[in-house]
Design a protein around this motif. Structure first.
Motif, PDB file in Angstrom:
ATOM      1  N   LYS A 125      13.186  -1.391  -9.722  1.00 41.49           N
ATOM      2  CA  LYS A 125      11.803  -1.572  -8.500  1.00 41.49           C
ATOM      3  C   LYS A 125      10.678   0.027  -7.613  1.00 41.49           C
ATOM      4  O   LYS A 125      12.371   1.153  -7.996  1.00 41.49           O
ATOM      5  CB  LYS A 125      11.769  -2.036  -7.564  1.00 41.49           C
ATOM      6  CG  LYS A 125      11.807  -3.874  -7.750  1.00 41.49           C
ATOM      7  CD  LYS A 125      10.608  -4.569  -8.522  1.00 41.49           C
ATOM      8  CE  LYS A 125      10.859  -5.527  -8.066  1.00 41.49           C
ATOM      9  NZ  LYS A 125       9.202  -6.166  -7.659  1.00 41.49           N
ATOM     10  N   GLU A 126      10.027   0.258  -7.957  1.00 39.61           N
ATOM     11  CA  GLU A 126       9.196   1.600  -7.395  1.00 39.61           C
ATOM     12  C   GLU A 126       8.252   2.091  -6.682  1.00 39.61           C
ATOM     13  O   GLU A 126       7.775   0.335  -7.198  1.00 39.61           O
ATOM     14  CB  GLU A 126       9.585   2.801  -9.043  1.00 39.61           C
ATOM     15  CG  GLU A 126       8.558   2.434  -9.910  1.00 39.61           C
ATOM     16  CD  GLU A 126       8.838   3.763 -10.840  1.00 39.61           C
ATOM     17  OE1 GLU A 126       8.672   5.388 -10.175  1.00 39.61           O
ATOM     18  OE2 GLU A 126       8.175   3.060 -11.964  1.00 39.61           O
ATOM     19  N   TYR A 127       7.761   2.548  -5.625  1.00 42.92           N
ATOM     20  CA  TYR A 127       6.357   2.258  -4.887  1.00 42.92           C
ATOM     21  C   TYR A 127       5.911   3.921  -5.449  1.00 42.92           C
ATOM     22  O   TYR A 127       6.597   4.769  -5.222  1.00 42.92           O
ATOM     23  CB  TYR A 127       6.401   1.705  -4.182  1.00 42.92           C
ATOM     24  CG  TYR A 127       5.094   1.564  -3.644  1.00 42.92           C
ATOM     25  CD1 TYR A 127       4.248   1.566  -3.916  1.00 42.92           C
ATOM     26  CD2 TYR A 127       5.078   2.836  -2.351  1.00 42.92           C
ATOM     27  CE1 TYR A 127       2.852   1.273  -3.087  1.00 42.92           C
ATOM     28  CE2 TYR A 127       3.948   2.914  -1.540  1.00 42.92           C
ATOM     29  CZ  TYR A 127       2.582   1.761  -2.010  1.00 42.92           C
ATOM     30  OH  TYR A 127       1.602   1.764  -1.544  1.00 42.92           O
ATOM     31  N   LYS A 128       5.021   4.094  -6.330  1.00 46.53           N
ATOM     32  CA  LYS A 128       4.803   6.035  -5.840  1.00 46.53           C
ATOM     33  C   LYS A 128       3.193   6.055  -4.824  1.00 46.53           C
ATOM     34  O   LYS A 128       2.700   7.150  -5.097  1.00 46.53           O
ATOM     35  CB  LYS A 128       4.477   6.365  -7.466  1.00 46.53           C
ATOM     36  CG  LYS A 128       5.694   6.099  -8.148  1.00 46.53           C
ATOM     37  CD  LYS A 128       5.925   6.759  -9.231  1.00 46.53           C
ATOM     38  CE  LYS A 128       7.120   6.679 -10.230  1.00 46.53           C
ATOM     39  NZ  LYS A 128       7.056   7.392 -11.413  1.00 46.53           N
ATOM     40  N   GLU A 129       2.492   5.056  -5.083  1.00 50.14           N
ATOM     41  CA  GLU A 129       1.475   4.692  -3.960  1.00 50.14           C
ATOM     42  C   GLU A 129       1.421   5.748  -2.787  1.00 50.14           C
ATOM     43  O   GLU A 129       2.364   5.201  -2.352  1.00 50.14           O
ATOM     44  CB  GLU A 129       0.239   3.799  -3.841  1.00 50.14           C
ATOM     45  CG  GLU A 129       0.372   3.094  -5.045  1.00 50.14           C
ATOM     46  CD  GLU A 129      -0.854   3.788  -6.474  1.00 50.14           C
ATOM     47  OE1 GLU A 129      -1.472   4.286  -5.766  1.00 50.14           O
ATOM     48  OE2 GLU A 129      -0.185   4.169  -7.112  1.00 50.14           O
ATOM     49  N   PRO A 130       0.644   6.133  -2.101  1.00 51.73           N
ATOM     50  CA  PRO A 130       0.468   6.656  -0.649  1.00 51.73           C
ATOM     51  C   PRO A 130       0.754   5.013   0.220  1.00 51.73           C
ATOM     52  O   PRO A 130       0.652   4.173   0.006  1.00 51.73           O
ATOM     53  CB  PRO A 130      -1.095   7.032   0.048  1.00 51.73           C
ATOM     54  CG  PRO A 130      -1.519   7.102  -1.901  1.00 51.73           C
ATOM     55  CD  PRO A 130      -1.160   6.197  -2.821  1.00 51.73           C
ATOM     56  N   GLY A 131       1.328   5.365   1.726  1.00 48.49           N
ATOM     57  CA  GLY A 131       2.146   4.791   2.203  1.00 48.49           C
ATOM     58  C   GLY A 131       3.241   4.054   1.919  1.00 48.49           C
ATOM     59  O   GLY A 131       4.002   3.820   1.633  1.00 48.49           O
ATOM     60  N   TYR A 132       2.843   3.000   2.596  1.00 49.66           N
ATOM     61  CA  TYR A 132       4.267   1.748   2.470  1.00 49.66           C
ATOM     62  C   TYR A 132       4.469   0.375   2.250  1.00 49.66           C
ATOM     63  O   TYR A 132       3.506  -0.079   1.929  1.00 49.66           O
ATOM     64  CB  TYR A 132       4.435   0.924   4.449  1.00 49.66           C
ATOM     65  CG  TYR A 132       5.610   0.136   4.663  1.00 49.66           C
ATOM     66  CD1 TYR A 132       6.599   0.351   4.796  1.00 49.66           C
ATOM     67  CD2 TYR A 132       4.719  -1.437   4.316  1.00 49.66           C
ATOM     68  CE1 TYR A 132       8.185  -0.340   4.987  1.00 49.66           C
ATOM     69  CE2 TYR A 132       6.170  -2.243   4.278  1.00 49.66           C
ATOM     70  CZ  TYR A 132       7.678  -2.150   4.937  1.00 49.66           C
ATOM     71  OH  TYR A 132       8.338  -3.253   4.938  1.00 49.66           O
ATOM     72  N   ALA A 133       5.522   0.228   1.304  1.00 56.14           N
ATOM     73  CA  ALA A 133       5.319  -1.115   0.079  1.00 56.14           C
ATOM     74  C   ALA A 133       6.552  -1.497   0.228  1.00 56.14           C
ATOM     75  O   ALA A 133       7.402  -0.915  -0.318  1.00 56.14           O
ATOM     76  CB  ALA A 133       4.949  -0.512  -0.963  1.00 56.14           C
ATOM     77  N   LEU A 135       8.286   4.272   1.599  1.00 62.19           N
ATOM     78  CA  LEU A 135       7.134   5.440   2.679  1.00 62.19           C
ATOM     79  C   LEU A 135       7.360   6.230   1.902  1.00 62.19           C
ATOM     80  O   LEU A 135       7.682   7.145   1.984  1.00 62.19           O
ATOM     81  CB  LEU A 135       7.711   5.051   4.009  1.00 62.19           C
ATOM     82  CG  LEU A 135       6.015   5.435   4.875  1.00 62.19           C
ATOM     83  CD1 LEU A 135       5.253   5.162   4.867  1.00 62.19           C
ATOM     84  CD2 LEU A 135       6.746   5.292   6.291  1.00 62.19           C
ATOM     85  N   ASN A 136       5.858   6.172   1.159  1.00 62.47           N
ATOM     86  CA  ASN A 136       5.501   7.751   0.870  1.00 62.47           C
ATOM     87  C   ASN A 136       4.517   8.675   1.589  1.00 62.47           C
ATOM     88  O   ASN A 136       3.527   7.685   2.664  1.00 62.47           O
ATOM     89  CB  ASN A 136       4.910   7.228  -0.485  1.00 62.47           C
ATOM     90  CG  ASN A 136       6.115   7.125  -1.336  1.00 62.47           C
ATOM     91  OD1 ASN A 136       7.098   7.397  -1.627  1.00 62.47           O
ATOM     92  ND2 ASN A 136       5.110   5.739  -2.593  1.00 62.47           N
ATOM     93  N   ASP A 137       4.109   9.561   1.642  1.00 63.29           N
ATOM     94  CA  ASP A 137       3.492  10.303   2.098  1.00 63.29           C
ATOM     95  C   ASP A 137       1.601   9.551   2.827  1.00 63.29           C
ATOM     96  O   ASP A 137       1.482   9.695   1.454  1.00 63.29           O
ATOM     97  CB  ASP A 137       3.116  12.141   1.939  1.00 63.29           C
ATOM     98  CG  ASP A 137       3.331  11.992   1.173  1.00 63.29           C
ATOM     99  OD1 ASP A 137       1.601  12.791   0.922  1.00 63.29           O
ATOM    100  OD2 ASP A 137       3.038  11.625  -0.602  1.00 63.29           O
TER     101      ASP A 137
END
Length: 132
Positions: free
Chosen positions: A6-14, A27-29
């Motif tokens: 899994k990965e998450y590259k969008e802004p914010g938390y997931a 959590l991304n900026d």
């Protein structure tokens, strides 16, 4: 395959992985977490929260575990180290542009068991001074 990737590259938390009682999130900026925009702190009543720096620059702020915000302190995360914010400790964080942090917490961590309080103007200034 027996491996879930899994990965998450969008802004914010997931949340990216939930299993039984635990959760792994990224959590991304995001603009609301720039130090100039921080105006609240929260605490989790049922879970510690672990942070691991993935990239960039992240600062954690803590303010004791009482009923209200105490003295604000900060720590700049170092790559490869685990930072465990204990259950009941007031905290927030700021992420520099292009920064990302991995979070491990109880799967049931939510607004219902994580009170948030607004910082006073004095506390906001204290937080910003800690960030320097």
């Amino acid at each position: 395959m027996d491996i879930e990737i899994k990965e998450y590259k969008e802004p914010g938390y997931a949340p990216v992985i939930d299993f039984e009682s635990w959760r792994v999130a990224i959590l991304n900026d995001i603009d609301e977490l720039e130090v100039r925009n921080l105006k609240t702190m929260q605490k989790h009543l049922q879970s510690d929260e672990v942070f691991v720096l993935l990239k960039g620059s992240v600062t954690l702020f803590t303010a004791g575990n009482g009923e209200s915000i105490g003295k604000i302190e900060s720590v700049k995360l170092e790559m490869g180290k685990c930072y465990n914010v204990k259950k009941g400790v007031w905290h927030t964080h700021t992420l520099a542009e292009n920064s990302s942090v991995l979070i491990v917490e109880n799967q049931n961590t939510c607004d219902d068991n994580s009170p948030t309080v607004s910082l006073t103007e004095t506390q906001i200034l204290e937080l910003r001074n800690c960030a320097r």
